[in-house]
Design an enzyme around this catalytic site. Structure first.
Site, mmCIF file in Angstrom:
data_model
loop_
_atom_site.group_PDB
_atom_site.id
_atom_site.type_symbol
_atom_site.label_atom_id
_atom_site.label_comp_id
_atom_site.label_asym_id
_atom_site.label_seq_id
_atom_site.Cartn_x
_atom_site.Cartn_y
_atom_site.Cartn_z
ATOM 1 N N SER A 85 0.867 -1.174 0.000
ATOM 2 C CA SER A 85 0.000 0.000 0.000
ATOM 3 C C SER A 85 0.905 1.226 0.000
ATOM 4 O O SER A 85 2.125 1.097 0.074
ATOM 5 C CB SER A 85 -0.865 0.006 1.250
ATOM 6 O OG SER A 85 -0.018 0.204 2.371
ATOM 7 N N LYS A 86 0.312 2.400 -0.041
ATOM 8 C CA LYS A 86 1.101 3.637 -0.054
ATOM 9 C C LYS A 86 2.066 3.696 1.120
ATOM 10 O O LYS A 86 3.203 4.113 0.999
ATOM 11 C CB LYS A 86 0.174 4.835 -0.013
ATOM 12 C CG LYS A 86 -0.031 5.396 -1.382
ATOM 13 C CD LYS A 86 -0.560 6.789 -1.334
ATOM 14 C CE LYS A 86 -0.628 7.297 -2.767
ATOM 15 N NZ LYS A 86 -1.491 8.388 -2.970
#
Ligand code: GLU
Length: 477
Positions: A240-241
């Site tokens: 994820s980010k």
């Protein structure tokens, strides 16, 4: 056979790190075999594809140094060709018109759901005669896929993967408005572009079965597939980010060098013994698909940063200076003078030893281009508050003022002479000198710094430290 690979991103956002790795693997595979690496922009999702995203993808691939052969193919522009292939399949009886309405399909699905059956189109129009076709009713075109036997993909990474054909329903090739579906476009484009190896994320593995069936129906040779496991975060969860699932441009902005990114992305899923540092030349020589691991790799920022430090030390001083100047100009809000740039260039050997990213380099190089009087950080200010430090610095200034030659060696000799005369250790003078010249307690070797700054600037900074008033923030030269 000439190897032809491709990278086929959908321009719905930036070029993310997983995409960068897919592009790299395709590029390396093609370059290893002296083949071709093609680029195709899959822009058929008109609502989500943007011009800016296309540009960001081009930029990202270029920054990574992955040159593609020929012009990039824009998929949407080929919609006519995709539809033509569907019509040919229709003529050959390998596809059929399906007149089911959305309501009908929904009802079938609900019924299957209620009965706990897998939700699949049951082939309602598959074997009906053309004479039964209702007039004026919109239709989609579906592939008449085999419903017996198995489809087997001999995947170069995943091994043989198989599915029973009765598990796959007849996929739509053309929608009711006549537009081609994604599955049709990919197969036609890969065929027309002469792709021999499809290397992509394993989230596309299930698509490969249907694509295989479509190749067969078209009578085309099926390319070799290699589905690479996805990248996970350091904690093993999907990237994820927070884990670093950012655009490639974000890594450039964080101060990573493209060659370090290439090396790092290569090691995310591919190995060559215990080698960690693998130059691009070696990567081209060694790359193969047999050494792609089967389990997801984990993204590790610390590893990437350390690797980048290695490539920074290896990088050409002139090139690093060129990359550094805009960063420092942004930091200081000024245009650097030729003198300041020359200082950076001469001081680069010492500077790059201590920086793992371009941003760290910019932080540590700031003192070379800062204007006088220099701001001191807290530690340096504490050093200069000490009476003996001031006395040592003053004595050193007297010692070097008249030096005929101003080099790191003559400056160090002077410090040595002074230390001997005063019965001190050589290191004693380094602290106040560093505070005065760099405004901090860390810097490249201090006599090197003095040589780079030159006589006038060095003596001026020492003068400021000994007597002048201090600003609270540094200003630029
Ligand atoms: N456009 C797809 C994606 O961005 C890739 C399709 C393919 O490689 O076959 O995920």
């Amino acid at each position: 056979m000439t190897v032809v690979t491709r990278f086929a991103p959908s321009p719905t956002g930036f070029l993310h790190i997983g995409g960068g790795r897919t592009a790299l693997f395709n590029w390396l595979f093609a370059r290893h075999f002296g083949g071709k690496f093609l680029l195709r922009i899959e822009d058929t999702d008109r609502a989500r594809s943007t011009e800016a995203a296309v540009e960001a993808i081009f930029d990202g691939i270029r920054w990574l140094g992955l040159d593609w052969d020929g012009e990039a193919v824009m998929q949407f522009a080929r919609a006519g060709r995709h539809a033509e292939v569907a019509r040919r399949l229709l003529d050959e009886g390998k596809a059929y018109r399906c007149y089911c309405s959305q309501d009908e399909l929904t009802a079938i699905r609900e019924d299957q759901r209620a009965k706990g059956l897998p939700m699949r189109y049951p082939g309602i129009w598959r074997d009906r005669a053309a004479s039964e076709a209702p007039e004026g009713v919109p239709f989609v075109v579906r592939l008449k896929a085999p419903n017996e036997g198995e489809t087997i993909i001999a995947d170069l990474v995943q091994g043989d993967v198989r599915v029973a054909n009765d598990q796959l329903d007849d996929m739509v090739l053309l929608r009711a408005d006549g537009t081609p579906t994604y599955m049709l476009s990919v197969v036609v484009d890969d065929h027309d572009m002469g792709i021999t190896h499809v290397i992509r994320g394993d989230d596309h593995l299930t698509n490969a079965f249907r694509q295989y069936q479509l190749y067969k129906a078209c009578g085309w040779e099926v390319p070799t597939f290699a589905h690479i496991p996805l990248i996970h975060g350091a904690d093993g969860a999907k990237l994820s980010k927070r884990h670093g699932a950012l655009g490639v441009d974000a890594y450039r902005d964080m101060g990573f060098l493209p060659e370090a990114m290439r090396n790092y992305l290569l090691r995310l899923g591919w190995s060559h013994g215990d080698d960690e540092i693998i130059s691009t030349g070696q990567a081209i020589e060694w790359f193969n698909l047999d050494s792609v691991g089967r389990s997801p790799s984990r993204f590790d920022f610390v590893k990437l940063t350390n690797l980048n430090g290695h490539y920074m030390r290896d990088a050409d001083d002139g090139r690093l200076t060129g990359l550094l100047v805009p960063l420092l100009e942004a930091k200081t809000g000024t245009v650097l003078s030729g003198k300041a740039v020359a200082r950076l260039r001469t001081g680069m050997t010492g500077l790059k030893e201590r920086a793992k990213t371009m941003l760290e380099l910019a932080d540590s190089a700031l003192f070379y281009v800062a204007g006088r009087p220099l701001a001191l950080d807290e530690k340096a200010a504490r050093t200069m508050a000490d009476e003996t430090a001031i006395a040592d610095l003053a004595a050193y200034r007297t010692e070097v003022k008249g030096l005929e030659s101003w080099t790191r060696d003559t400056l160090e000799d002077a410090a040595r002479r002074l230390a001997e005369a005063r019965g001190q250790k050589l290191g004693k003078i380094a602290q106040p000198l560093r505070a005065a010249l760099a405004g901090s307690s860390v810097s490249p070797p201090i006599f090197e710094v003095m040589e780079v700054l030159g006589r006038e600037e060095s003596l001026g900074r020492i003068e400021d430290a000994l007597g002048g008033t201090r600003p609270t923030e540094s200003s630029a030269a």
